[in-house]
Design a protein around this motif. Structure first.
Motif, short mmCIF file in Angstrom:
data_model
loop_
_atom_site.label_atom_id
_atom_site.label_comp_id
_atom_site.label_asym_id
_atom_site.label_seq_id
_atom_site.Cartn_x
_atom_site.Cartn_y
_atom_site.Cartn_z
N TYR A 89 -29.96 -7.97 -29.40
CA TYR A 89 -29.52 -6.59 -29.61
C TYR A 89 -28.24 -6.29 -28.83
CZ TYR A 89 -33.02 -4.28 -32.51
OH TYR A 89 -33.79 -3.86 -33.58
N ILE A 90 -28.12 -6.86 -27.65
CA ILE A 90 -26.89 -6.69 -26.86
C ILE A 90 -25.69 -7.20 -27.66
CG2 ILE A 90 -25.63 -7.47 -24.81
CD1 ILE A 90 -28.35 -7.46 -23.34
N LEU A 91 -25.84 -8.39 -28.24
CA LEU A 91 -24.76 -8.96 -29.06
C LEU A 91 -24.48 -8.07 -30.26
CD1 LEU A 91 -25.74 -12.75 -29.00
CD2 LEU A 91 -23.87 -11.65 -27.77
N TYR A 92 -25.55 -7.55 -30.87
CA TYR A 92 -25.39 -6.68 -32.04
C TYR A 92 -24.64 -5.41 -31.67
CZ TYR A 92 -26.76 -3.29 -35.65
OH TYR A 92 -26.74 -2.32 -36.62
N PHE A 93 -25.05 -4.75 -30.61
CA PHE A 93 -24.41 -3.50 -30.20
C PHE A 93 -22.94 -3.73 -29.84
CE2 PHE A 93 -28.68 -1.52 -28.74
CZ PHE A 93 -28.91 -1.07 -30.03
N PHE A 94 -22.65 -4.79 -29.11
CA PHE A 94 -21.27 -5.06 -28.72
C PHE A 94 -20.42 -5.46 -29.94
CE2 PHE A 94 -22.49 -6.20 -24.08
CZ PHE A 94 -22.46 -4.86 -23.75
N MET A 204 -32.10 4.80 -30.38
CA MET A 204 -33.36 4.47 -29.71
C MET A 204 -33.11 4.19 -28.22
SD MET A 204 -35.41 2.17 -32.53
CE MET A 204 -37.01 2.33 -31.70
N MET A 205 -31.83 4.02 -27.88
CA MET A 205 -31.45 3.86 -26.47
C MET A 205 -31.06 5.21 -25.84
SD MET A 205 -31.85 0.67 -26.15
CE MET A 205 -31.28 0.61 -24.45
N ILE A 206 -30.96 6.26 -26.67
CA ILE A 206 -30.48 7.56 -26.19
C ILE A 206 -31.58 8.62 -26.20
CG2 ILE A 206 -28.76 9.38 -26.56
CD1 ILE A 206 -27.50 6.74 -25.81
N LEU A 207 -32.41 8.63 -27.24
CA LEU A 207 -33.40 9.69 -27.43
C LEU A 207 -34.32 9.92 -26.23
CD1 LEU A 207 -34.46 9.20 -31.19
CD2 LEU A 207 -32.87 10.85 -30.21
N PRO A 208 -34.76 8.87 -25.54
CA PRO A 208 -35.65 9.13 -24.39
C PRO A 208 -34.98 9.93 -23.26
CG PRO A 208 -35.81 6.84 -25.09
CD PRO A 208 -34.64 7.42 -25.81
N TYR A 209 -33.66 10.05 -23.30
CA TYR A 209 -32.94 10.75 -22.23
C TYR A 209 -32.61 12.19 -22.62
CZ TYR A 209 -32.45 5.86 -20.96
OH TYR A 209 -32.72 4.55 -20.66
N ALA A 210 -33.17 12.68 -23.74
CA ALA A 210 -32.99 14.09 -24.11
C ALA A 210 -33.78 14.96 -23.14
CB ALA A 210 -33.44 14.33 -25.54
N SER A 211 -33.24 16.12 -22.80
CA SER A 211 -33.88 17.00 -21.83
C SER A 211 -35.25 17.48 -22.30
CB SER A 211 -32.98 18.21 -21.53
OG SER A 211 -32.67 18.90 -22.73
N LYS A 212 -35.39 17.74 -23.60
CA LYS A 212 -36.67 18.11 -24.20
C LYS A 212 -37.02 17.04 -25.22
CE LYS A 212 -35.86 23.07 -23.58
NZ LYS A 212 -35.73 24.38 -24.25
N PHE A 289 -22.82 2.67 -29.01
CA PHE A 289 -23.14 1.25 -29.14
C PHE A 289 -22.86 0.50 -27.83
CE2 PHE A 289 -22.85 1.63 -33.89
CZ PHE A 289 -24.10 1.08 -34.16
N PHE A 290 -21.78 0.83 -27.20
CA PHE A 290 -21.42 0.19 -25.93
C PHE A 290 -22.46 0.49 -24.87
CE2 PHE A 290 -18.19 0.00 -22.25
CZ PHE A 290 -18.39 -1.36 -22.08
N TYR A 291 -22.90 1.74 -24.83
CA TYR A 291 -23.92 2.15 -23.85
C TYR A 291 -25.23 1.40 -24.10
CZ TYR A 291 -27.09 5.22 -21.24
OH TYR A 291 -28.03 5.72 -20.36
N GLY A 292 -25.61 1.25 -25.37
CA GLY A 292 -26.82 0.52 -25.69
C GLY A 292 -26.77 -0.92 -25.19
N GLY A 293 -25.63 -1.58 -25.40
CA GLY A 293 -25.48 -2.95 -24.91
C GLY A 293 -25.50 -3.03 -23.40
N LEU A 294 -24.88 -2.06 -22.75
CA LEU A 294 -24.87 -2.03 -21.28
C LEU A 294 -26.27 -1.84 -20.70
CD1 LEU A 294 -21.69 0.16 -20.68
CD2 LEU A 294 -21.91 -2.28 -20.19
N LYS A 295 -27.07 -0.98 -21.34
CA LYS A 295 -28.44 -0.77 -20.86
C LYS A 295 -29.27 -2.03 -21.05
CE LYS A 295 -30.02 2.62 -19.53
NZ LYS A 295 -30.12 3.13 -18.14
#
Length: 372
Positions: A89-94, A204-212, A289-295
């Motif tokens: 997935y890292i390769l995919y996102f990058f 799917m790398m961002i949604l868990p960090y929503a405030s609500k 996408f870059f953030y997903g690969g970094l995580k």
């Protein structure tokens, strides 16, 4: 070394990020061209079908709350096996980051800075992306709130200005479905269902960090519907202005369409404003996408993702140059190879493989929680 503290974004920021992400390169290079005058219908159909896909993504996340895709993989598959999927997935996102960056570089070099090497554009842009993400996901969210009105307003303004310029010809969109539903379905699968809508797997790398977080899935689906309708509107405007054949031949149909605007010998060269505004959509898409690969790197190497930002930014800038010899080859790969070989496994294959393991692991965790 421990990972960094979890960052939070508001639901409003999430809505804007999803919308800008979907516009991204899709609104620049144009989508659904193979359906000709029915491309706007194909966009709407793909958008509605993608609601199921996004619901599936949010369902997976809800089974193991407050964990992103990679953390869920680690829980479901175990640390060793999960690292294989995470690295893929890292390769995919990058790789997708590099492709979107190439779209932007070709746009700028082709229409604005014609004498500037594309390498300069790619490196400068990635340094800007790296700086924003170094400040954090929250900064990207706040940045998006500032520029969102310009993005939305300009897209609607294009249609109005073209109408007043008498360049909007509804006859170009007629007749509707002259060859039946076949060309529409052929455009939806695999092109539109994977690009841009299927690329929401990155969230799917961002949604868990929503405030609500409990409302994050509904917010994403709402943003998907709104963005899909706007993309359909944009496609309609492009066809009505250029005609289906000219739209298909154009490198950047939206810019070609806005180039037709001329009012009172005063309002002209609106395409330059559109380039500036579209830059925001590209920025968001590359950043997500870059953030997903970094995580992913953070999880695999157990180091804060900020430690990888600048080296990986330069690698992606380099990748964006070497992935294709020219823009024609770049687009050809994006239509023929990328949907089947790249998008489908990561947008649908692996999440479906993950599904039964997540259900089983969620049940185990729930039973262990009751025992405690």
């Amino acid at each position: 070394m421990q990972r960094e503290l979890v960052e939070k974004i508001s639901l409003t920021q999430l809505f804007i990020l999803v919308s800008a992400f979907l516009f991204g390169s899709a609104i620049v290079v144009g989508i659904g061209g193979e359906a000709k005058q029915d491309s706007w219908i194909a966009v709407i159909v793909a958008c509605l079908l993608s609601i199921i896909t996004v619901w599936f993504y949010t369902f997976l996340l809800s089974r193991i709350p407050e964990k992103n895709l990679f953390e869920i993989m680690e829980i479901a598959f175990g640390k060793i096996i999960s690292k294989i999927f995470i690295l893929l997935y890292i390769l995919y996102f990058f790789y997708i980051s590099a492709r979107v960056l190439r779209d932007f570089g070709e746009l700028i070099v082709g229409d604005m800075l014609v004498n500037t090497p594309i390498e300069v554009i790619s490196i400068t842009f990635m340094l800007f992306v790296a700086y924003i993400l170094y400040l954090g996901l929250e900064v990207l969210g706040r940045f998006s709130e500032i520029y969102a009105p310009y993005l939305m307003g300009s897209i609607f303004a294009i249609g109005i200005l073209l109408l007043f310029s008498r360049e909007l010809h509804v006859k170009n969109v007629m007749p509707i479905l002259p060859e039946g539903i076949g060309p529409v379905i052929g455009t939806v699968f695999p092109e539109l269902i994977t690009f841009p809508f299927g690329e929401l797997v990155a969230f799917m790398m961002i949604l868990p960090y929503a405030s609500k977080v409990r409302y994050a899935g509904k917010t994403t689906i709402f943003a998907l519907i709104v963005s899909g309708l706007i993309l359909a509107y944009s496609s309609f405007v492009q066809i009505a202005t250029l005609g289906p054949e000219a739209k298909l031949r154009s490198k950047f149909p939206l810019l070609t369409a806005t180039g037709e605007i001329s009012l009172w010998d005063f309002i002209e060269r609106v395409d330059l404003i559109i380039i500036f505004v579209v830059m925001f959509g590209i920025l968001v898409k590359v950043s997500i996408f870059f953030y997903g690969g970094l995580k992913g790197l953070e999880l695999v190497f157990n180091r804060p993702y900020r430690a990888f930002i600048y080296p990986m930014a330069m690698i992606i800038a380099f990748m964006s140059i070497i992935i294709s010899k020219n823009f024609a080859e770049h687009i050809s790969e994006g239509i023929s190879m990328v949907p089947w070989i790249v998008h489908f496994p990561f947008q649908f294959g692996i999440p479906l493989l993950l599904f039964p393991f997540v259900l089983w692991k969620a049940k185990v965790l729930k039973s262990e929680g009751k025992k405690r």
